[in-house]
Motif scaffolding. Sequence first.
Motif, PDB file in Angstrom:
ATOM      1  N   HIS A  84       0.830  -1.205   0.000  1.00 34.34           N
ATOM      2  CA  HIS A  84       0.000   0.000   0.000  1.00 34.34           C
ATOM      3  C   HIS A  84       0.865   1.255   0.000  1.00 34.34           C
ATOM      4  O   HIS A  84       0.600   2.215  -0.737  1.00 34.34           O
ATOM      5  CB  HIS A  84      -0.898   0.014   1.242  1.00 34.34           C
ATOM      6  N   ALA A  85       1.887   1.265   0.838  1.00 32.74           N
ATOM      7  CA  ALA A  85       2.720   2.456   0.979  1.00 32.74           C
ATOM      8  C   ALA A  85       3.409   2.814  -0.333  1.00 32.74           C
ATOM      9  O   ALA A  85       3.518   3.989  -0.693  1.00 32.74           O
ATOM     10  CB  ALA A  85       3.760   2.235   2.079  1.00 32.74           C
ATOM     11  N   ILE A  86       3.869   1.813  -1.067  1.00 34.40           N
ATOM     12  CA  ILE A  86       4.554   2.080  -2.331  1.00 34.40           C
ATOM     13  C   ILE A  86       3.593   2.666  -3.353  1.00 34.40           C
ATOM     14  O   ILE A  86       3.883   3.677  -4.009  1.00 34.40           O
ATOM     15  CB  ILE A  86       5.191   0.783  -2.875  1.00 34.40           C
ATOM     16  N   SER A  87       2.420   2.068  -3.501  1.00 37.21           N
ATOM     17  CA  SER A  87       1.480   2.538  -4.514  1.00 37.21           C
ATOM     18  C   SER A  87       1.000   3.951  -4.214  1.00 37.21           C
ATOM     19  O   SER A  87       0.914   4.803  -5.112  1.00 37.21           O
ATOM     20  CB  SER A  87       0.286   1.579  -4.625  1.00 37.21           C
ATOM     21  N   VAL A  88       0.707   4.235  -2.944  1.00 39.14           N
ATOM     22  CA  VAL A  88       0.210   5.568  -2.606  1.00 39.14           C
ATOM     23  C   VAL A  88       1.329   6.602  -2.696  1.00 39.14           C
ATOM     24  O   VAL A  88       1.094   7.753  -3.059  1.00 39.14           O
ATOM     25  CB  VAL A  88      -0.444   5.571  -1.213  1.00 39.14           C
ATOM     26  N   MET A  89       2.553   6.207  -2.390  1.00 35.70           N
ATOM     27  CA  MET A  89       3.678   7.132  -2.540  1.00 35.70           C
ATOM     28  C   MET A  89       3.815   7.567  -3.995  1.00 35.70           C
ATOM     29  O   MET A  89       4.003   8.757  -4.300  1.00 35.70           O
ATOM     30  CB  MET A  89       4.972   6.460  -2.068  1.00 35.70           C
ATOM     31  N   LEU A  90       3.712   6.629  -4.913  1.00 36.07           N
ATOM     32  CA  LEU A  90       3.822   6.963  -6.332  1.00 36.07           C
ATOM     33  C   LEU A  90       2.706   7.906  -6.765  1.00 36.07           C
ATOM     34  O   LEU A  90       2.945   8.898  -7.456  1.00 36.07           O
ATOM     35  CB  LEU A  90       3.793   5.682  -7.169  1.00 36.07           C
ATOM     36  N   VAL A  91       1.492   7.607  -6.342  1.00 36.97           N
ATOM     37  CA  VAL A  91       0.363   8.455  -6.728  1.00 36.97           C
ATOM     38  C   VAL A  91       0.494   9.838  -6.096  1.00 36.97           C
ATOM     39  O   VAL A  91       0.236  10.860  -6.742  1.00 36.97           O
ATOM     40  CB  VAL A  91      -0.969   7.790  -6.323  1.00 36.97           C
ATOM     41  N   THR A  92       0.905   9.880  -4.830  1.00 41.07           N
ATOM     42  CA  THR A  92       1.074  11.172  -4.160  1.00 41.07           C
ATOM     43  C   THR A  92       2.082  12.040  -4.897  1.00 41.07           C
ATOM     44  O   THR A  92       1.880  13.250  -5.073  1.00 41.07           O
ATOM     45  CB  THR A  92       1.533  10.964  -2.702  1.00 41.07           C
ATOM     46  N   SER A  93       3.164  11.432  -5.347  1.00 43.27           N
ATOM     47  CA  SER A  93       4.208  12.197  -6.043  1.00 43.27           C
ATOM     48  C   SER A  93       3.673  12.859  -7.311  1.00 43.27           C
ATOM     49  O   SER A  93       4.156  13.917  -7.719  1.00 43.27           O
ATOM     50  CB  SER A  93       5.387  11.283  -6.384  1.00 43.27           C
ATOM     51  N   LEU A  94       2.666  12.255  -7.929  1.00 46.15           N
ATOM     52  CA  LEU A  94       2.106  12.816  -9.158  1.00 46.15           C
ATOM     53  C   LEU A  94       1.349  14.117  -8.901  1.00 46.15           C
ATOM     54  O   LEU A  94       1.139  14.914  -9.816  1.00 46.15           O
ATOM     55  CB  LEU A  94       1.166  11.802  -9.814  1.00 46.15           C
TER      56      LEU A  94
END
Length: 375
Positions: free
Chosen positions: A280-290
């Motif tokens: 979860h943390a990896i996927s949300v980190m990527l989306v947050t960065s966008l």
Amino acid sequence: MLVDERGLLPDHIHPLPDLLNRDAASVLSAFIHSQRADFERVLAEMGQGTSPLRTVLAELGRGKTADLGVLFLHLHRHVMEHPVWTHPFFLRVFEGRITPEQVKRFATQYFNQIKNTRQCVALAIGRFHGLTALAEGNRGERLSELTQIALAQLVADEYGVGSHGLEDYPELGRLLAAKTHIVMYRQLFEGLGLAPEDQDVAMLPEVADNVLIQRLVAGHPEFTPLEALASVGLGMEWGVPEFFSLLLGGLIRVSQRDGLGLTPRHLEVFIAHVRYDVLHAISVMLVTSLHMRGPEDRGVVENACNMLMAGRTAMMGGLYRHVFGEECPEVTLEDRHRVSDVRIIEALRHARATIAPQRVVGGEAYRTSTTTPFN
């Protein structure tokens, strides 16, 4: 079997077989390094020309891997260096300095947190709709859609449901029988011998505050969609595998010492959180960065995470007093982790006044309380 004859944990129980032979600092360090390695692996895959993720990010004009790597390291360090992840409560439980009766007191109160956290992700999804400035133009609409998809997967995992085609869509009985985190948690109650009528209790004020803080940052219009996204991802997910490992290790020690007979099924909610929340943390980190446009957005994300971590710190202090009947040792914050944002202070005070008083211990006094975890 929870522990083998060598005192090691099987892989299906925990990724660190020597968990029970480590101290808390070592557990935290292991997860910090493993999360960094996981993110670096994702970035390496993005660097490949055939990566679907690279294609999507290129369409959005985002995603230089070097920039993402720097951003991840900065935010990851900010979150994981907060003292909440080595809170005195977690340390005491991990060392096994808790009795079976105290475990029950903890379990019933923390259940209130588990039951409500997953709803915050759903609140955050609703912030990314077509009437916001974020959705302006094709790229904005596409980014909003991708954000909803990433968060929807978190909700699906929390509720134990997946995607279904028309040919295999479950009838209602099967859908309601999904193994949610709440179902897993009730398995813990079964192992502890807690009857169904004893499992759902009024929240401690500190637990109620934490629930409200999470809901407010995720769904209140005072907070931006970026803050909502950061709150349900970075602020909520990154530290979970580490402190759930501490809780898991402590419960295993107590079970062995006091003959509780806890099984992997009873502890499944802790085992699952260690596995899932890394993803979860990896996927949300990527989306947050966008959604981040410049250096100022790093401060916005850090502040959102600080609100969540402050609420959790206060909650664990309340649990310490409730479970052990003692004052909790003081947790000292660095200036970078302190919260002085008047929005959350005022929003929390207003939200308290809306709760059903019977759902919080000392509910009438709680509704009018002005002290907050940020004072």
